[in-house]
Design a protein around this motif. Structure first.
Motif, PDB file in Angstrom:
ATOM      1  N   ASP A 192      56.737  39.883   9.078  1.00 30.55           N
ATOM      2  CA  ASP A 192      57.119  41.153   8.462  1.00 30.55           C
ATOM      3  C   ASP A 192      58.494  41.606   8.941  1.00 30.55           C
ATOM      4  N   ILE A 193      58.717  41.495  10.246  1.00 31.71           N
ATOM      5  CA  ILE A 193      59.990  41.932  10.826  1.00 31.71           C
ATOM      6  C   ILE A 193      61.146  41.091  10.300  1.00 31.71           C
ATOM      7  N   ILE A 194      61.001  39.771  10.349  1.00 35.13           N
ATOM      8  CA  ILE A 194      62.116  38.911   9.963  1.00 35.13           C
ATOM      9  C   ILE A 194      62.386  38.991   8.478  1.00 35.13           C
ATOM     10  N   CYS A 195      61.365  39.197   7.672  1.00 38.84           N
ATOM     11  CA  CYS A 195      61.576  39.269   6.225  1.00 38.84           C
ATOM     12  C   CYS A 195      62.325  40.550   5.855  1.00 38.84           C
ATOM     13  N   GLU A 196      61.963  41.659   6.493  1.00 38.43           N
ATOM     14  CA  GLU A 196      62.643  42.918   6.170  1.00 38.43           C
ATOM     15  C   GLU A 196      64.050  42.962   6.745  1.00 38.43           C
ATOM     16  N   THR A 197      64.237  42.424   7.966  1.00 35.33           N
ATOM     17  CA  THR A 197      65.572  42.451   8.554  1.00 35.33           C
ATOM     18  C   THR A 197      66.486  41.390   7.954  1.00 35.33           C
ATOM     19  N   ALA A 198      65.929  40.264   7.544  1.00 37.82           N
ATOM     20  CA  ALA A 198      66.750  39.195   6.975  1.00 37.82           C
ATOM     21  C   ALA A 198      67.044  39.419   5.500  1.00 37.82           C
ATOM     22  N   MET A 199      66.027  39.853   4.736  1.00 36.60           N
ATOM     23  CA  MET A 199      66.184  39.975   3.292  1.00 36.60           C
ATOM     24  C   MET A 199      66.146  41.403   2.780  1.00 36.60           C
ATOM     25  N   GLY A 200      65.767  42.358   3.667  1.00 34.14           N
ATOM     26  CA  GLY A 200      65.640  43.730   3.212  1.00 34.14           C
ATOM     27  C   GLY A 200      64.455  43.909   2.278  1.00 34.14           C
ATOM     28  N   HIS A 248      53.245  20.044  -1.165  1.00 33.05           N
ATOM     29  CA  HIS A 248      54.596  20.334  -0.670  1.00 33.05           C
ATOM     30  C   HIS A 248      55.473  20.888  -1.786  1.00 33.05           C
ATOM     31  N   ASN A 249      55.473  20.234  -2.923  1.00 34.12           N
ATOM     32  CA  ASN A 249      56.333  20.653  -4.040  1.00 34.12           C
ATOM     33  C   ASN A 249      55.907  22.008  -4.605  1.00 34.12           C
ATOM     34  N   ARG A 250      54.606  22.264  -4.631  1.00 36.53           N
ATOM     35  CA  ARG A 250      54.122  23.544  -5.141  1.00 36.53           C
ATOM     36  C   ARG A 250      54.526  24.683  -4.218  1.00 36.53           C
ATOM     37  N   ARG A 251      54.353  24.482  -2.915  1.00 37.14           N
ATOM     38  CA  ARG A 251      54.734  25.506  -1.948  1.00 37.14           C
ATOM     39  C   ARG A 251      56.245  25.717  -1.947  1.00 37.14           C
ATOM     40  N   LEU A 252      56.985  24.636  -2.086  1.00 42.01           N
ATOM     41  CA  LEU A 252      58.446  24.723  -2.100  1.00 42.01           C
ATOM     42  C   LEU A 252      58.934  25.584  -3.261  1.00 42.01           C
ATOM     43  N   LYS A 253      58.331  25.419  -4.412  1.00 44.67           N
ATOM     44  CA  LYS A 253      58.707  26.213  -5.587  1.00 44.67           C
ATOM     45  C   LYS A 253      58.454  27.698  -5.342  1.00 44.67           C
ATOM     46  N   THR A 254      57.328  28.027  -4.725  1.00 44.27           N
ATOM     47  CA  THR A 254      57.010  29.422  -4.417  1.00 44.27           C
ATOM     48  C   THR A 254      58.033  30.028  -3.467  1.00 44.27           C
ATOM     49  N   LEU A 255      58.370  29.301  -2.411  1.00 39.58           N
ATOM     50  CA  LEU A 255      59.292  29.805  -1.398  1.00 39.58           C
ATOM     51  C   LEU A 255      60.696  29.996  -1.951  1.00 39.58           C
ATOM     52  N   GLN A 256      61.181  28.982  -2.662  1.00 38.62           N
ATOM     53  CA  GLN A 256      62.556  29.059  -3.140  1.00 38.62           C
ATOM     54  C   GLN A 256      62.731  30.079  -4.255  1.00 38.62           C
ATOM     55  N   SER A 257      61.735  30.203  -5.115  1.00 31.97           N
ATOM     56  CA  SER A 257      61.853  31.181  -6.196  1.00 31.97           C
ATOM     57  C   SER A 257      61.838  32.605  -5.634  1.00 31.97           C
ATOM     58  N   PHE A 258      61.040  32.850  -4.595  1.00 37.43           N
ATOM     59  CA  PHE A 258      61.002  34.175  -3.977  1.00 37.43           C
ATOM     60  C   PHE A 258      62.342  34.520  -3.339  1.00 37.43           C
ATOM     61  N   THR A 259      62.854  33.615  -2.503  1.00 38.16           N
ATOM     62  CA  THR A 259      64.126  33.876  -1.832  1.00 38.16           C
ATOM     63  C   THR A 259      65.258  34.020  -2.834  1.00 38.16           C
ATOM     64  N   SER A 260      65.293  33.166  -3.840  1.00 41.12           N
ATOM     65  CA  SER A 260      66.348  33.223  -4.849  1.00 41.12           C
ATOM     66  C   SER A 260      66.338  34.552  -5.592  1.00 41.12           C
ATOM     67  N   SER A 261      65.134  35.019  -5.950  1.00 41.58           N
ATOM     68  CA  SER A 261      65.045  36.283  -6.685  1.00 41.58           C
ATOM     69  C   SER A 261      65.515  37.452  -5.826  1.00 41.58           C
ATOM     70  N   VAL A 262      65.197  37.428  -4.510  1.00 46.84           N
ATOM     71  CA  VAL A 262      65.634  38.498  -3.616  1.00 46.84           C
ATOM     72  C   VAL A 262      67.149  38.486  -3.475  1.00 46.84           C
ATOM     73  N   ILE A 263      67.739  37.298  -3.343  1.00 47.37           N
ATOM     74  CA  ILE A 263      69.199  37.187  -3.203  1.00 47.37           C
ATOM     75  C   ILE A 263      69.893  37.756  -4.432  1.00 47.37           C
ATOM     76  N   HIS A 264      69.451  37.375  -5.613  1.00 50.03           N
ATOM     77  CA  HIS A 264      70.069  37.884  -6.837  1.00 50.03           C
ATOM     78  C   HIS A 264      69.869  39.395  -6.970  1.00 50.03           C
ATOM     79  N   GLU A 265      68.697  39.876  -6.564  1.00 49.64           N
ATOM     80  CA  GLU A 265      68.428  41.308  -6.626  1.00 49.64           C
ATOM     81  C   GLU A 265      69.366  42.089  -5.714  1.00 49.64           C
ATOM     82  N   ARG A 266      69.544  41.591  -4.467  1.00 49.03           N
ATOM     83  CA  ARG A 266      70.427  42.269  -3.517  1.00 49.03           C
ATOM     84  C   ARG A 266      71.886  42.157  -3.952  1.00 49.03           C
ATOM     85  N   ALA A 267      72.268  41.012  -4.510  1.00 42.09           N
ATOM     86  CA  ALA A 267      73.650  40.837  -4.968  1.00 42.09           C
ATOM     87  C   ALA A 267      73.961  41.800  -6.112  1.00 42.09           C
TER      88      ALA A 267
END
Length: 325
Positions: A192-200, A248-267
């Motif tokens: 929780d801490i790292i997700c909010e401090t790293a990605m807001g 592995h591939n299924r989990r990877l898709k979940t992780l990358q899509s989440f991070t990517s969406s947050v980055i675009h949202e913050r940008a």
């Protein structure tokens, strides 16, 4: 017809000869390199007798926690030695557990090449600060160092305190006469801490540990480290057919899509708020600046901005580290 048959037979024979020659050469290079390493490291104690090709892989525990305890026990057994080795397939891994040997490694900024098993981190983490080497590592470290200034880190204390209060409340409900394992509670708090401090971004891991993203962070870390210890699953073909490749591939898709969406949202948010000097929220509190916000503004010495892919590498590395440690 006879001429054609002879010609075809000669071509097949030539092809077979070339294949055998190449295979022999590759086997020779592999074995000669392995024997050279074995000779160089033969005086370093190891956890037990190793087998050809796979080394100690069959001895290593599959579960991450059991494997960690196995290494701790081996370190205790060989405490009088400066280090010990484990052969994972044809690759020797050194286990360091004395301050002087660890210091020698951590203070070195020249020999930064990563061992082969690091390639299994690339699909998730790319080649960020943890997995990169050479000039990219030096450049990336120089760019990221200012984001860890003490004055910036103090801004994260509010988030840490909020999540720590939740943790204390959860631990309070567990306290009783019987002992309990606090590991999962603490790692969820750290997540929780790292997700909010790293990605807001709040992910509410402590209150909703069953969310797809939280479970994927946990599962993906175990999947990767388990594959690193099983050399028969290093080739993608065998891993996808007989290992955890599909998971592995299924989990990877979940992780990358989440991070990517947050980055675009913050940008998008940063672009829309350009020129806005008001740093106070509607509730009258100071707006928090996440690590991601700083990365979106970071430039190198030539004035080049980090790409979204560069940023995703570093943010995903944070998420991996909090689970991996």
């Amino acid at each position: 017809m006879a001429v054609l048959a002879v010609s075809g037979f000669s071509a097949a024979l030539l092809g077979s000869s070339v294949f055998v020659a190449v295979l022999t050469y590759l086997t020779y290079r592999l074995l000669s390199g392995h024997l050279h390493q074995w000779y160089q490291l033969k005086d370093i104690p190891e956890i037990g007798p190793s087998l050809p090709i796979i080394g100690h892989a069959l001895m290593l525990k599959r579960n991450a926690r059991d494997f960690f305890n196995q290494i701790v026990e081996a370190s205790e057994e060989f405490r009088s030695s400066p280090l010990l080795k484990i052969w994972v397939g044809p690759i020797p891994m050194m286990v360091l557990y004395h301050a002087e040997t660890v210091e020698t490694l951590l203070s070195n900024t020249v020999h930064m090449d990563k061992a082969y098993p690091y390639v299994f981190l690339h699909p998730w983490l790319g080649t960020g600060l943890l997995t990169s080497t050479g000039s990219k590592w030096h450049k990336r470290r120089k760019m990221l160092t200012p984001t860890f200034h003490f004055s910036i880190l103090t801004e994260f204390l509010e988030v840490m305190n909020e999540q720590a209060d939740i943790l204390v409340d959860k631990l309070g409900r567990e306290v009783g006469e019987d002992p309990f394992n606090c590991f999962n509670h603490i790692t969820l708090c750290a997540l929780d801490i790292i997700c909010e401090t790293a990605m807001g971004k709040k992910i509410y891991a402590q209150s909703n540990s069953s969310s797809d993203y939280v479970q994927s962070v946990y599962k993906m870390t175990d999947i990767i480290t388990r594959r690193q210890r099983m050399p028969w699953f290093w080739p993608d073909l065998s891993y996808n057919m007989f290992g955890e490749g599909l998971e592995h591939n299924r989990r990877l898709k979940t992780l990358q899509s989440f991070t990517s969406s947050v980055i675009h949202e913050r940008a998008d948010h940063l672009r829309s708020s350009e020129g806005d000097t008001d740093s106070v929220s509607e509730q009258g509190t100071r707006k928090r600046q996440a690590f991601l916000d700083m990365l979106l503004k970071t430039e190198d010495g030539a004035g080049n901005m980090l790409t979204h892919q560069d940023i995703q590498e570093e943010v995903d590395t944070f998420m991996f580290e909090v689970r991996g440690h």
